[in-house]
Structures are given as C-alpha cells and as structure tokens.
Motif scaffolding. Structure first.
Motif, short mmCIF file in Angstrom:
data_model
loop_
_atom_site.label_atom_id
_atom_site.label_comp_id
_atom_site.label_asym_id
_atom_site.label_seq_id
_atom_site.Cartn_x
_atom_site.Cartn_y
_atom_site.Cartn_z
N VAL A 135 44.27 34.50 26.31
CA VAL A 135 45.53 34.16 26.98
C VAL A 135 45.24 33.26 28.17
N GLY A 136 45.95 32.14 28.26
CA GLY A 136 45.90 31.29 29.44
C GLY A 136 47.01 31.71 30.40
N ASP A 137 46.63 32.27 31.56
CA ASP A 137 47.59 32.83 32.51
C ASP A 137 47.71 31.87 33.70
N VAL A 138 48.88 31.25 33.84
CA VAL A 138 49.11 30.30 34.93
C VAL A 138 49.14 31.04 36.26
N GLY A 139 48.40 30.53 37.24
CA GLY A 139 48.27 31.21 38.52
C GLY A 139 49.42 30.97 39.46
N PHE A 140 49.33 31.64 40.60
CA PHE A 140 50.38 31.57 41.62
C PHE A 140 50.03 30.55 42.70
N VAL A 141 48.90 30.75 43.39
CA VAL A 141 48.50 29.87 44.48
C VAL A 141 47.08 29.33 44.28
N SER A 142 46.15 30.18 43.87
CA SER A 142 44.74 29.84 44.00
C SER A 142 44.00 29.60 42.69
N TYR A 143 44.29 30.35 41.64
CA TYR A 143 43.43 30.32 40.45
C TYR A 143 44.22 30.29 39.15
N GLU A 144 43.63 29.63 38.16
CA GLU A 144 44.08 29.69 36.78
C GLU A 144 43.12 30.61 36.02
N GLU A 145 43.67 31.42 35.12
CA GLU A 145 42.84 32.39 34.40
C GLU A 145 42.91 32.17 32.90
N ILE A 146 41.78 32.46 32.23
CA ILE A 146 41.75 32.66 30.78
C ILE A 146 41.22 34.06 30.57
N ASN A 147 41.98 34.89 29.88
CA ASN A 147 41.60 36.28 29.67
C ASN A 147 41.33 36.55 28.20
N ALA A 148 40.15 37.11 27.91
CA ALA A 148 39.84 37.60 26.57
C ALA A 148 40.38 39.02 26.51
N VAL A 149 41.59 39.16 26.01
CA VAL A 149 42.37 40.38 26.18
C VAL A 149 41.82 41.50 25.30
N GLN A 150 41.52 42.62 25.94
CA GLN A 150 41.03 43.80 25.24
C GLN A 150 42.11 44.88 25.17
N ARG A 151 41.99 45.76 24.24
CA ARG A 151 42.93 46.88 24.12
C ARG A 151 42.94 47.69 25.41
N GLY A 152 44.11 47.85 26.02
CA GLY A 152 44.24 48.61 27.26
C GLY A 152 43.78 47.86 28.50
N GLY A 153 43.50 46.56 28.38
CA GLY A 153 43.03 45.80 29.54
C GLY A 153 44.11 45.65 30.59
N ASN A 154 43.69 45.55 31.85
CA ASN A 154 44.61 45.32 32.96
C ASN A 154 43.99 44.21 33.81
N TYR A 155 44.65 43.05 33.88
CA TYR A 155 44.06 41.86 34.49
C TYR A 155 44.55 41.62 35.92
N GLY A 156 45.18 42.64 36.50
CA GLY A 156 45.29 42.73 37.94
C GLY A 156 46.52 42.16 38.62
N TRP A 157 47.24 41.22 38.00
CA TRP A 157 48.40 40.65 38.66
C TRP A 157 49.46 41.74 38.89
N PRO A 158 50.13 41.75 40.07
CA PRO A 158 50.13 40.74 41.12
C PRO A 158 49.15 41.02 42.28
N CYS A 159 48.29 41.99 42.12
CA CYS A 159 47.40 42.35 43.23
C CYS A 159 46.10 41.58 43.21
N TRP A 160 45.80 40.97 42.07
CA TRP A 160 44.60 40.15 41.94
C TRP A 160 44.99 38.82 41.33
N GLU A 161 44.38 37.74 41.82
CA GLU A 161 44.51 36.42 41.22
C GLU A 161 43.11 35.83 41.16
N GLY A 162 42.62 35.58 39.93
CA GLY A 162 41.22 35.17 39.79
C GLY A 162 40.32 36.29 40.29
N PRO A 163 39.34 35.98 41.17
CA PRO A 163 38.39 37.00 41.61
C PRO A 163 38.82 37.74 42.86
N LEU A 164 39.96 37.35 43.47
CA LEU A 164 40.29 37.82 44.81
C LEU A 164 41.64 38.52 44.86
#
Length: 712
Positions: A135-164
């Motif tokens: 999944v290509g996830d368009v960022g908010f302010v700082s980072y663009e993400e590509i996520n290799a989505v796993q079953r039950g994965g949680n990729y952090g938005w809105p508390c995380w963007e990229g590594p921060l």
C-alpha cells in the motif's frame, strides 16, 4: 481518501480506505475530533459518523472501516471470518457477525492509502493464502510510506508518520486514557477519546516497509534529508506501485517494485527479499508530467497513467549506453609548474562493463589511461582537461575540467577560528579526521567543558557565553559566506544564520533554528570563501548547543552500515562500486560517510566508486557517524588482480551525440547536447537510469485504457 483495490492470491478482495478526517483542521490538532472546550470542526461529523466522529483516530478504531485495509469475500461483501466461506486464512478481528466493520479489517493505522498492488506469489508461498498487499500511503507533513501489509498490522497513523511521532497528534490536549490493552479492541464510545498518549502507551504499531521524506532542496546549500535508510530520497506524494514479474526486462528487475512520486515526477525501483525487507532502491527515470498510477499490461510491462490524461507503457531496448563519467582535480589553479592530482572516482558503467579511462590534458603532453593520474603543467596558460570513460562496446561519456596556470592564479583557502570567552581558541579546517571517540562525561551528564573531536565541538547551552567566529584566508578580497544549519533528526535546516562578513558573534543557542532549541538538534557551521572565478574553499564544524536536560534524556544508538559491493575480486584499473545507501540510524539522525580505500585515497558520499592502480589486497573502511556522536565502522576486503594498462582507445568518429527526451505528452524536453558518444541524435525516447544499468525505453501509447487495467 483511499480507493486502492486488489485481489489476493486466494480470490479475496483487498480494499484500502482513508481515515475520512479533515487535514486542514490545524489548530485543533486532532483533525476532525472534538476537543474539550471547542466546538466540532464539522457539525456534520456526529451526524455522519455517530460514535465514530473521531477524525483521524478512526484509523486506530477497529470498529471503523476508515484508515484500514479491508479484506472481504467479493461475492457477498462479508468479512472473511469462517472456513465455510472457502478461504484458508481468516481476518484477525472477526466478531460473530461477518458484516460488522471489524470483521472486514485486515490491517489498520493508514491515512491516505492511494494505491495498492499484490506481491507476486513467492517460491514456497501457499497459493491459498491471500498474499502480501503493498500500500502506498500518502503522508500528512513529513513522510510518504509504502507498507507491506501483514495480517493484523497497525501502521501507526495518526500517531506515527514514517519513523517519527506526528507532532500535532503527539501533543493532543485530550486527556490520556488509563486502560492497558495490547491492541484496541473496542469501538469509540463518544466519551473516551482515542489519543496518541494512549496509543503510544498501549498499542503495538509497525514500522513502514519503506518511507521517504518530503524535505526538499531549497536555496543556500540545500535542505538535506537522509530519508529512509539514508538514501536521500525526496518526494511529495506516492502515486503508484507495481511489481514487475515478466521476462521482457532484464532479469535484474524480476520481482522488483516500481513506485512513482506524483509531485517529484520520478519513478524508482525497490528490491526486497522474501521476508519483505528492503535490499536497495535504484533510480529509474524522471518525467515531465505527473503520474498517478502504475499497472502491468498483459505482457507484464510497467504502464503509467498521467494526470493530464494518457496511458504509456515502458518497453525494454537492449541498446548499450555509455558509462557515467565523473572527474575531479586539485588544485585547479596556481603558479607554474603546477602539479594537479586528477581523480575518476565516481565513474562507473551501469551494466558493469569494463571501462577505460582516457585523460587528455590539453597541453600537448601524452594522454594516459591511468584512472587517477598526477600531471604537472610546466607552462602558464588555461587548459581544458578531458576525461573520457569508454566501455567495451565503444560507448563513452566525457567530462571536462578547467586548469589555470600562472603567477596570478591562487586557490582560495580558509580556516575557521572560534573564540569562546570562557575557554581556549581553537582552529578548525575542512580536512580533519572524522569523529572516532565519545566525549568524556563531566559528571553531570554533559561535558564539563567544550570538547573537540575531529571537527566536532560541544557546548553546554546553559552556560555557554558569546562565541566569536572569524576566518583566516590566504588571499585578500575573497567573498566570505557563513551559514549556520540546524541538524535535526534526519534533515538539515539551511540558513538559520547567514552572514557575508569576515566574522560575527553569537551565543550557541541562537545558532539553532527557531523551535528546535529544546530538541535533539545541533549546529553545522560552514564558512566558504570564493574568488572572482568561482573557485572556493570551505571549512566546517559541528557543535552541540542543547540544554543539559536534553543531553541526559536522549538515548543514543550508533548507525548501522549496510553496504553493497559489486563483487570481491576486481581487475586493476577497473572501477569498484560501493553502495551504502541502505545504511540507517534507528534514532533517525543525519548520517555522514567517510571512506578509506586503503591506497591513500578517500571519499565522503554514500554511493562511491574507485579504481585501483596497483594489484593487491585492500581492506576498505567506512567510518559512518551520525550528528550525535554515534559512530560505527565497517570494513571489507577486496582483491585487485594484475592487468595490463589499457591501450589508448580510438573513439568512434561520430563524436558527440545529442540526446533528446520526449515527455509522455510529446513535448520536447531536450536539455541540449550531452557528450555521450552513442552515435545517435534526436532519439524520441525516455531514458531509464539506475545504479546498475541504463536503457533506452521508448514510450508506447496504448490505444485504450482497458488494456492497462485488464489484469485488475
């Protein structure tokens, strides 16, 4: 916004959904969620969403379909929660009702998953499994993400963007929750609000498979950003993903992921392993119009949809392209007789073909095929020196350097002096050794006095007095430019202070960019001097200007080198490529690279090449440090086998070639004459450039849009 859809290997349907929040609700900080003491940003939120009127935090609510990757039975629309539906793998959050929102959730924590693609079935992978959706996830302010989505994965938005952590959400005014759960398993109930303080404490989130930064070059010396794994990848909006799994391109690209950035107009290629770990990223091409989607046509070629309308596919042409040539020299001017050290470091062939280096000095002397010759100019004058890099197919590229010899020519040189009223004067030049030690602790968690290691100096921001900066130059009348840059996490803020005087005074904390004086930040101070010819010299130093409390609180992890070398045994006089762009720092600090090639030469980039002039065994070293004193060495041993010095090649008679690039819309985007020695002019092509191979790829307009999406 979301909208990406793709079928899994087992026939289930993945659907990516956005968080449905207001990205412009800046002052509230929670982007659609009602805050205590304020009115709702959108009065219709409660009407439309009921108890799910939680803005971006719907992405963290398993009972909402927003900000998710859903997985459903395409025949019924139900979540896959029973073996009776004919699927081997079930969804992770199933309730007793397959029509519930949570029963359809496969993964969560996404903002704007604009594009999706499915990784081709891997060797040993169960064909009855759904597979891995990217999944290509368009960022908010700082980072663009590509996520290799796993079953039950949680990729952090809105508390995380990229590594921060995401600052606006991190600093939410909402009261923190007190519950202790490893995953959120309940619906938003309208009285207890999801917030990031609670998410950070209770919810396990996953790092993105890949991310890159939105920081871009801007004026001055540029706004640097290491991006993910230190690759210096910058963009604005991830716009399309597609795996290549056919046989019409070179085998190098098999199972690689092509991805596009909508705003930066580039396509890159990402290589990963069977465990969805990034190996490397290569440049592919930059275009003149924005691309919004990538797909495969029935032949497997990569095709793209442009924003202005039109679909194009990329075909492979096996024509051989010239090597990439890079030339450097020092000094470039001075009184005669002038000895100049020339270097071809940075030159390489994209297909790893043998390369011959041909140096022509322009003074009537003999040419040489040594890769890094030392040449003495005995007569006054101005000379154009040419490096020609030519491969075994006769394709070549030229680079030129101007050399000026005479009593009136002097190379500018500068030293920087800093005087601190409490401590001693130090002189810092541009050519000091890299950081190799950690300063001693003064007993309070901070050095008791400014300490200097290499070109690093550390000041305690609580006690530091005024600093006086001045320069010493070897020539009068040079133009002086000072720049203080704030090095903050993985990027640099340029032009915090700019002065064009011989000296200035400031306290240490004033050199830090506004808003960062209480954070993990330090200063890169650069002074440059230049003459009327544009020749210049620079000196720089780094120093810490942070308050003692931050020095003690921040953890420090050293960077992790990851280096790719294109072999272990090489022929004498041939370029050896060292690629450290996958190196990273878990603290997301800015990374600096210093190479020692063990033959008296060095380099300071994360992608370098070097040709050895003598056979033997060499232990190549990379000293990699971050801007917070983290230091990690890396070494490898290579063998250089004896080879005869290449004979002087005879260049093709066709000489220089004009390379013209035609944009997807047909507009001429030629940048003029580029001396590549390819023997063709005016070719209507786009050129793919990668770190491994360069190809000419004609753009073919497909007759109908249905061809592009036939495989969906």
């Amino acid at each position: 916004m979301g909208g990406g859809m793709v079928f899994g290997h087992d026939g289930s349907l993945f659907i990516a959904t956005g968080d449905g929040a207001h990205s412009d609700n800046i002052t509230a900080g929670d982007y659609g969620q009602v805050m205590p003491g304020t009115s709702a940003f959108d009065p219709q939120c409660k009407v439309k969403f009921g108890n799910q009127a939680s803005g971006s935090f719907r992405a963290q609510d398993v009972n909402s379909i927003s900000g998710k990757v859903l997985r459903i039975d395409p025949t019924t629309g139900d979540g896959i929660c029973s073996g009776n539906q004919g699927f081997k793998v079930l969804n992770p959050y199933c309730s007793s009702n397959a029509k519930d929102a949570r029963s359809k959730v496969w993964a969560m924590g996404l903002r704007h998953p604009w594009t999706t693609t499915l990784k081709p079935l891997q060797t040993g992978e169960d064909p009855q499994s759904p597979g891995t959706v990217y999944v290509g996830d368009v960022g908010f302010v700082s980072y663009e993400e590509i996520n290799a989505v796993q079953r039950g994965g949680n990729y952090g938005w809105p508390c995380w963007e990229g590594p921060l952590p995401t600052p606006s959400f991190r600093d939410s005014a909402l009261d923190p929750l007190t519950e202790e759960n490893s995953y959120i398993t309940r619906a938003y109930n309208g009285t207890q609000a999801l917030n990031c303080a609670w998410i950070y404490k209770n919810v396990k989130t996953d790092m993105p498979f890949y991310y890159y930064s939105r920081y871009d070059e801007s004026g001055g010396l540029a706004n640097f950003d290491n991006g993910y794994l230190g690759q210096n990848v910058k963009g604005t909006c991830v716009g399309g993903l597609a795996f290549y799994n056919s046989d019409s391109y070179p085998s190098h690209y098999k199972d690689s992921l092509f991805f596009v950035d909508f705003g930066a107009l580039w396509v890159k290629v990402l290589f990963s392993d069977s465990q969805n770990q990034v190996n490397k990223v290569e440049d592919f091409q930059t275009y003149s119009l924005a691309m919004i989607s990538l797909q495969n046509n029935p032949q497997g070629d990569i095709c793209y949809l442009i924003n202005a309308g039109g679909i194009h596919c990329i075909q492979y042409d096996s024509s051989v392209i010239a090597p990439y040539a890079y030339a450097a020299a020092y000094p470039t001017k001075g009184p005669g007789p002038l000895s100049v050290q020339f270097s071809s470091d940075g030159t390489f062939d994209r297909a790893n073909r043998p390369v011959t280096f041909l140096w022509t000095f322009g003074d009537g002397s003999n040419v040489t095929t040594l890769p890094n010759p030392l040449h003495t100019f005995t007569r006054d004058g101005e000379y154009t020196v040419t490096l020609t890099a030519i491969n075994d197919a006769g394709k070549y590229q030229n680079k030129t350097i101007s050399i000026k010899v005479g009593a009136n020519y002097v190379m500018p040189q500068v030293n920087m002096t800093i005087v601190e009223t409490t401590y001693t004067t130090i002189a810092v030049s541009d050519h000091l050794s890299p950081l190799t030690a950690t300063p001693e602790d003064g007993g309070s968690g901070f050095p008791a006095a400014p300490l200097t290691y290499g070109n690093w100096k550390f000041y305690d921001g609580l006690v530091s007095n005024q600093l006086a900066f001045s320069v010493n130059t070897n020539v009068q009348g040079l133009k002086v430019r000072w720049e203080a840059q704030t090095v903050h996490t993985n990027h640099i803020h340029p032009d915090t202070i700019v002065k064009e005087t011989n000296g200035f005074s400031s306290d240490a904390m004033s050199l830090v960019a506004s808003g960062h004086s209480q954070e993990r930040a330090n200063v890169r101070l650069i002074v440059s001097v230049s003459d009327a010819d544009g020749d210049q010299d620079t000196a720089q130093m780094f120093f810490l200007a942070a308050q003692r409390i931050n020095w003690k609180e921040y953890t420090q992890s050293p960077p992790t080198p990851q280096v790719f070398v294109n072999g272990t045994t090489f022929a004498q006089y041939q370029p050896v490529v060292f690629d450290a762009r996958l190196s990273f720092d878990v603290d997301t600090d800015f990374l600096f690279y210093t190479w020692d090639f063990a033959d008296g030469t060095s380099a300071t980039d994360n992608f370098v090449s070097h040709a050895y002039s003598a056979p033997g065994t060499y232990q190549v070293k990379l000293n990699m440090n971050d801007n917070y004193m983290g230091f990690t060495p890396w070494t490898t041993t290579i063998t250089i086998t004896p080879a005869a010095l290449p004979a002087v090649p005879i260049l093709p008679s066709d000489g220089a070639a004009t390379k013209t690039s035609i944009s997807p819309s047909g507009a001429d985007t030629s940048k003029g004459i580029e001396d590549n020695g390819n023997g063709t002019t005016g070719a209507q092509t786009n050129t793919q450039v990668t770190s491994g191979v360069e190809r000419v790829l004609p753009l073919i307009l497909l007759p109908t849009i249905m061809v592009l999406f036939a495989s969906m």
